[in-house]
Design a protein around this motif. Structure first.
Motif, PDB file in Angstrom:
ATOM      1  N   ALA A 150      94.237  42.325  13.383  1.00 33.31           N
ATOM      2  CA  ALA A 150      94.801  42.216  12.037  1.00 33.31           C
ATOM      3  C   ALA A 150      93.868  42.782  10.962  1.00 33.31           C
ATOM      4  O   ALA A 150      94.326  43.269   9.925  1.00 33.31           O
ATOM      5  N   SER A 151      92.560  42.736  11.205  1.00 30.22           N
ATOM      6  CA  SER A 151      91.582  43.126  10.183  1.00 30.22           C
ATOM      7  C   SER A 151      91.766  44.545   9.650  1.00 30.22           C
ATOM      8  O   SER A 151      91.811  44.744   8.425  1.00 30.22           O
ATOM      9  N   PRO A 152      91.863  45.575  10.506  1.00 31.58           N
ATOM     10  CA  PRO A 152      92.022  46.927   9.951  1.00 31.58           C
ATOM     11  C   PRO A 152      93.343  47.124   9.226  1.00 31.58           C
ATOM     12  O   PRO A 152      93.431  47.968   8.327  1.00 31.58           O
ATOM     13  N   ILE A 153      94.360  46.364   9.576  1.00 31.94           N
ATOM     14  CA  ILE A 153      95.651  46.467   8.884  1.00 31.94           C
ATOM     15  C   ILE A 153      95.541  45.907   7.471  1.00 31.94           C
ATOM     16  O   ILE A 153      95.936  46.557   6.493  1.00 31.94           O
ATOM     17  N   PHE A 154      94.991  44.707   7.352  1.00 31.38           N
ATOM     18  CA  PHE A 154      94.804  44.112   6.020  1.00 31.38           C
ATOM     19  C   PHE A 154      93.963  45.017   5.127  1.00 31.38           C
ATOM     20  O   PHE A 154      94.333  45.307   3.978  1.00 31.38           O
ATOM     21  N   SER A 155      92.818  45.458   5.639  1.00 27.94           N
ATOM     22  CA  SER A 155      91.879  46.199   4.796  1.00 27.94           C
ATOM     23  C   SER A 155      92.381  47.604   4.471  1.00 27.94           C
ATOM     24  O   SER A 155      92.184  48.092   3.356  1.00 27.94           O
ATOM     25  N   SER A 156      93.038  48.264   5.429  1.00 28.81           N
ATOM     26  CA  SER A 156      93.537  49.617   5.151  1.00 28.81           C
ATOM     27  C   SER A 156      94.655  49.594   4.120  1.00 28.81           C
ATOM     28  O   SER A 156      94.741  50.485   3.263  1.00 28.81           O
ATOM     29  N   LEU A 157      95.508  48.577   4.172  1.00 31.92           N
ATOM     30  CA  LEU A 157      96.564  48.463   3.162  1.00 31.92           C
ATOM     31  C   LEU A 157      95.994  48.067   1.802  1.00 31.92           C
ATOM     32  O   LEU A 157      96.551  48.419   0.761  1.00 31.92           O
TER      33      LEU A 157
END
Length: 450
Positions: A407-414
């Motif tokens: 989930a981390s790269p999804i939250f931060s990239s968005l």
């Protein structure tokens, strides 16, 4: 790029502090003879003369924190082992380095396996263990062979086996090769795999310190954590605390990779910045600039060029909204599509999910479906909120940290690049693909390879 070469090229400030990597450049660095030339096993001699509790206190006072990701104090973890319980105690070294972008433990084992072996003997003396295990990533056969050879050398001269150096302390060391499952990097899944079962995370409590390997008290430490112990014992806690920051003292290995001029291992004090590391290593590849980077592998929230001066220690990176993790600094320049990168990472986590818990098993699958549609230009604006919603239902609700990492790269990239996601929707394709878009027409100042 070697550490020695990097030091020669940097300013008189000598930003780097090679300890573990001090003699990796030597052709026979992995042998016992080479290790002896560099104070090898001197820390062990001092440790065996100390009481186990005093040894634990020394490591605790040094401030050494786990180098495997979470940064938990090593001495405190050793202190959790109950004493006088009548059960055997075990030390398990987690060498199942599988996190995308992380490449520090494997080079360490390849170049200097005796640093780990010496640390293992010291740690086992401290926690009163007579059997230790190294769980090594199974794909790295050359490293496995060198480690087996180093263990044989240690047995031959009395650093392992019965009555080590006449101290009356006995220790057996077993090297076990895994079968290439990312989930076995999670400590309880590793223990299940070591016991011969399918590698899946255990429900906690009980924690490994109480009921770990074979339901006995167990300490699970990272390779770099254990390999750092001999230098601390030999040179003292004050020496160790003279490097790094107050809450994150000492030296550590930074894995610099991606679109950089000179990728490699750079050993420096905790608290160094990415800007300093890039200055030392030659920066990004010529003609390009940093767009985003990960401070601790793909499972940590990504950061941007605005975070170049964030101290690379546990507190500094945490305050910036990410985690130091394994200190795998993956750097991406302006030619990289964020959506494509995040999609590939999420595909990895979906593939490596053990399937034990529903949030991770189902959530990673559906995140991949949405990301693939978005990358291909088939997504809708509503999919962005749906993607965040699914990631939220995975984050913190999974059996282990694999779901959080997905989930981390999804939250931060968005958070930082939502406009790039939206361009994939409005332009009905990836704006970074010349066949689909003329995205670079509005960025004349950037120098991009054809």
């Amino acid at each position: 790029m070697t550490v020695a070469a990097a030091i020669n090229e940097t300013s008189p400030e000598k930003v780097l502090s090679p300890v573990l990597s001090a003699f990796w450049d030597e052709p026979d660095s992995w042998t016992l003879e080479a290790y002896h030339r560099h104070d090898g096993y001197q820390g062990l001699r001092k440790a065996l003369a100390m009481a186990p509790d005093d040894l634990i206190a020394l490591v605790k006072d040094s401030g050494l924190r786990g180098r495997g990701g979470a940064g938990f104090p090593t001495g405190m973890k050793w202190q959790f082992i109950p004493q006088g319980d009548g059960k055997p105690h075990y030390l398990v070294v987690n060498a199942d380095e599988s996190e995308p972008g992380t490449c520090k433990d494997i080079p360490l084992l390849f170049a200097s396996p005796h640093a780990l072996i010496e640390g293992i003997v010291i740690a086992c003396h401290a926690i009163r263990s007579n059997h230790a295990f190294v769980y090594l990533r199974g794909e790295v056969v050359p490293v496995l062979r060198r480690l087996h050879h180093a263990v044989a050398e240690a047995y031959s001269v009395g650093y392992l086996g019965s009555d080590i150096l006449g101290s009356g302390f006995d220790l057996e060391l077993t090297v076990h090769a895994g079968a290439g499952a990312y989930i076995c990097g999670e400590e309880t899944a590793l223990l299940d795999s070591l016991e011969g079962r399918r590698g899946q995370p255990r429900l906690r409590p009980p924690f490994p310190a109480v009921a770990g390997l074979y339901a006995c008290p167990t300490v699970v430490n990272n390779v770099e954590s254990i390999a750092s112990v001999p230098a601390i014992v030999n040179r003292g806690k004050e020496w160790f605390r003279s490097m790094g920051s107050e809450k994150s003292p000492g030296f550590t290995l930074y894995s610099l990779s991606g679109h950089v001029a000179n990728p490699g291992q750079y050993e420096g004090p905790l608290g160094i910045t990415l800007r300093q590391l890039l200055d030392i290593s030659g920066g990004m590849r010529p003609g390009h600039r940093l767009k985003f980077w990960t401070p601790g592998g793909s499972s940590t929230p990504l950061l941007t060029d605005e975070h170049l001066d964030v101290p690379l220690d546990y507190e500094g990176v945490g305050a910036a909204g990410s985690m130091l993790g394994t200190k795998a600094l993956q750097c991406f320049d302006e030619t990289t599509c964020v959506v494509r990168a995040v999609t590939r990472w999420t595909e990895f986590y979906a593939h490596e999910s053990c399937g034990k818990c529903t949030p991770c098993r189902e959530g990673t699958y559906w995140m991949v479906q949405l990301l693939r549609d978005l990358e291909a230009g088939k997504g809708r604006m509503a999919d962005l909120d749906k993607l965040l919603d699914i990631a939220d239902n995975v984050n913190g609700k999974s059996f282990c940290a694999l779901g959080d990492g997905a989930a981390s790269p999804i939250f931060s990239s968005l958070k930082y690049f939502r406009d790039e996601y939206e361009r994939h929707i409005t332009e009905q394709g990836c704006p970074f693909d010349p066949a689909l878009s003329t995205a670079w027409a509005d960025l004349p100042h950037l120098e991009v390879n054809a």
